[in-house]
Design a protein around this motif. Structure first.
Motif, PDB file in Angstrom:
ATOM      1  N   VAL A  50      50.170  29.888  19.925  1.00 63.50           N
ATOM      2  CA  VAL A  50      51.515  29.804  20.509  1.00 63.50           C
ATOM      3  C   VAL A  50      52.462  30.756  19.784  1.00 63.50           C
ATOM      4  N   LEU A  51      52.410  30.759  18.449  1.00 64.08           N
ATOM      5  CA  LEU A  51      53.242  31.674  17.665  1.00 64.08           C
ATOM      6  C   LEU A  51      52.903  33.131  17.991  1.00 64.08           C
ATOM      7  N   ASP A  52      51.596  33.422  18.114  1.00 62.15           N
ATOM      8  CA  ASP A  52      51.167  34.780  18.451  1.00 62.15           C
ATOM      9  C   ASP A  52      51.778  35.258  19.761  1.00 62.15           C
ATOM     10  N   LEU A  53      51.639  34.435  20.795  1.00 60.29           N
ATOM     11  CA  LEU A  53      52.098  34.865  22.116  1.00 60.29           C
ATOM     12  C   LEU A  53      53.618  34.828  22.232  1.00 60.29           C
ATOM     13  N   ASN A  54      54.265  33.954  21.459  1.00 62.16           N
ATOM     14  CA  ASN A  54      55.728  34.011  21.411  1.00 62.16           C
ATOM     15  C   ASN A  54      56.181  35.368  20.880  1.00 62.16           C
ATOM     16  N   PHE A  55      55.475  35.860  19.861  1.00 65.90           N
ATOM     17  CA  PHE A  55      55.812  37.168  19.302  1.00 65.90           C
ATOM     18  C   PHE A  55      55.495  38.283  20.293  1.00 65.90           C
TER      19      PHE A  55
ATOM     20  N   GLU B  35      54.728  45.872  29.399  1.00 65.19           N
ATOM     21  CA  GLU B  35      53.408  45.235  29.440  1.00 65.19           C
ATOM     22  C   GLU B  35      52.460  45.906  28.455  1.00 65.19           C
ATOM     23  N   ALA B  36      52.518  47.243  28.369  1.00 64.83           N
ATOM     24  CA  ALA B  36      51.639  47.957  27.439  1.00 64.83           C
ATOM     25  C   ALA B  36      51.919  47.546  26.003  1.00 64.83           C
TER      26      ALA B  36
ATOM     27  N   LEU C   9      41.044  43.138  23.902  1.00 66.09           N
ATOM     28  CA  LEU C   9      40.532  42.390  22.751  1.00 66.09           C
ATOM     29  C   LEU C   9      39.012  42.301  22.769  1.00 66.09           C
ATOM     30  N   TRP C  10      38.441  42.166  23.951  1.00 63.54           N
ATOM     31  CA  TRP C  10      36.992  42.061  24.056  1.00 63.54           C
ATOM     32  C   TRP C  10      36.306  43.384  23.750  1.00 63.54           C
ATOM     33  N   ALA C  11      37.041  44.487  23.830  1.00 65.51           N
ATOM     34  CA  ALA C  11      36.462  45.792  23.496  1.00 65.51           C
ATOM     35  C   ALA C  11      36.295  45.972  21.987  1.00 65.51           C
TER      36      ALA C  11
ATOM     37  N   GLU D  60      49.380  45.885  23.421  1.00 66.51           N
ATOM     38  CA  GLU D  60      49.191  46.630  22.174  1.00 66.51           C
ATOM     39  C   GLU D  60      49.412  45.747  20.960  1.00 66.51           C
ATOM     40  N   ILE D  61      50.480  44.958  20.964  1.00 64.50           N
ATOM     41  CA  ILE D  61      50.767  44.119  19.801  1.00 64.50           C
ATOM     42  C   ILE D  61      49.752  42.991  19.677  1.00 64.50           C
ATOM     43  N   ALA D  62      49.199  42.535  20.811  1.00 67.15           N
ATOM     44  CA  ALA D  62      48.137  41.524  20.745  1.00 67.15           C
ATOM     45  C   ALA D  62      46.903  42.094  20.048  1.00 67.15           C
TER      46      ALA D  62
END
Length: 214
Positions: A165-170, A177-178, A86-88, A182-184
């Protein structure tokens, strides 16, 4: 599948796929002979991700390559791997630390995180682009003469935590792990505009409810 089928199924021209292969955005196919390679469903999926990052997210090729490199880096733990990817993504410039509005905003953000009990965000504050963006945004608002203090920011921050919370639940509904990383990334690149638009639609609805259409 051969290159022609990969192109047909993805909708990406063969020349563009070859370019992505040369740039390291797409892994090489399994070599059948000197001139022919075979590709699988993973190539098709990655190709669609690449196109989303470049066409919809408007990321430069070099940035997309860096993001994908972090997604694929299984030597990192999930939090660091996700953060690195994300920081990239493109970020705001470093704020001018001599600017009085930046100094004031930074102090406000530190108080905000303390009030929220977000100790992890405090620990990452020196390296997090998100923290920097928050400081820059609040400083710009104040520079224009608007008052936006911590009491106004707190309820927004609490609502954003519910979104997180909703984001990380998804994210956690995906298996590897990839895929989680990727979805994040795709959620940030593709869904942030959707969330911004939903906010605007909600503002239109609330304005019409309060003030009518006069």
């Amino acid at each position: 599948m051969r290159l022609a089928e990969l192109s047909k199924r993805s909708g990406v021209p063969i020349a563009t796929i070859k370019y992505y292969l040369r740039e390291g955005l797409l892994a090489p196919g399994r070599q059948i002979n000197a001139r022919t390679a075979e590709y699988d469903e993973d190539h098709l999926r990655r190709l669609r991700v690449v196109r989303a990052l470049i066409q919809i997210g408007r990321l430069p090729v070099a940035t997309a390559r860096e993001v994908l490199g972090h997604i694929d880096d299984d030597s990192l733990g999930r939090t660091i791997r996700m953060g690195a990817a994300l920081w990239a993504l493109p970020q705001v410039p470093e704020p001018d630390e001599d600017d009085e509005f930046v100094q004031s905003a930074r102090g406000e953000v530190e108080q905000l995180l303390e009030r929220l009990g977000w100790s992890n965000a405090q620990a990452l504050s020196t390296i997090s682009p998100a923290y920097r963006s928050l400081v820059v945004g609040l400083a710009a608002f104040r520079r224009l003469g608007y008052t936006w203090d911590i009491e106004l920011t707190l309820p927004y921050a609490r609502l954003m935590h519910e979104v997180a919370v909703l984001d990380l639940n998804f994210v956690e509904t995906h298996s590897s792990e990839a895929e989680k990383v990727e979805i994040a990334v795709l959620g940030t690149v593709l869904l942030e505009p959707v969330l911004h638009t939903l906010r605007r639609v909600a503002q239109e609805e609330e304005a019409a409810r309060r003030y009518g259409f006069e």
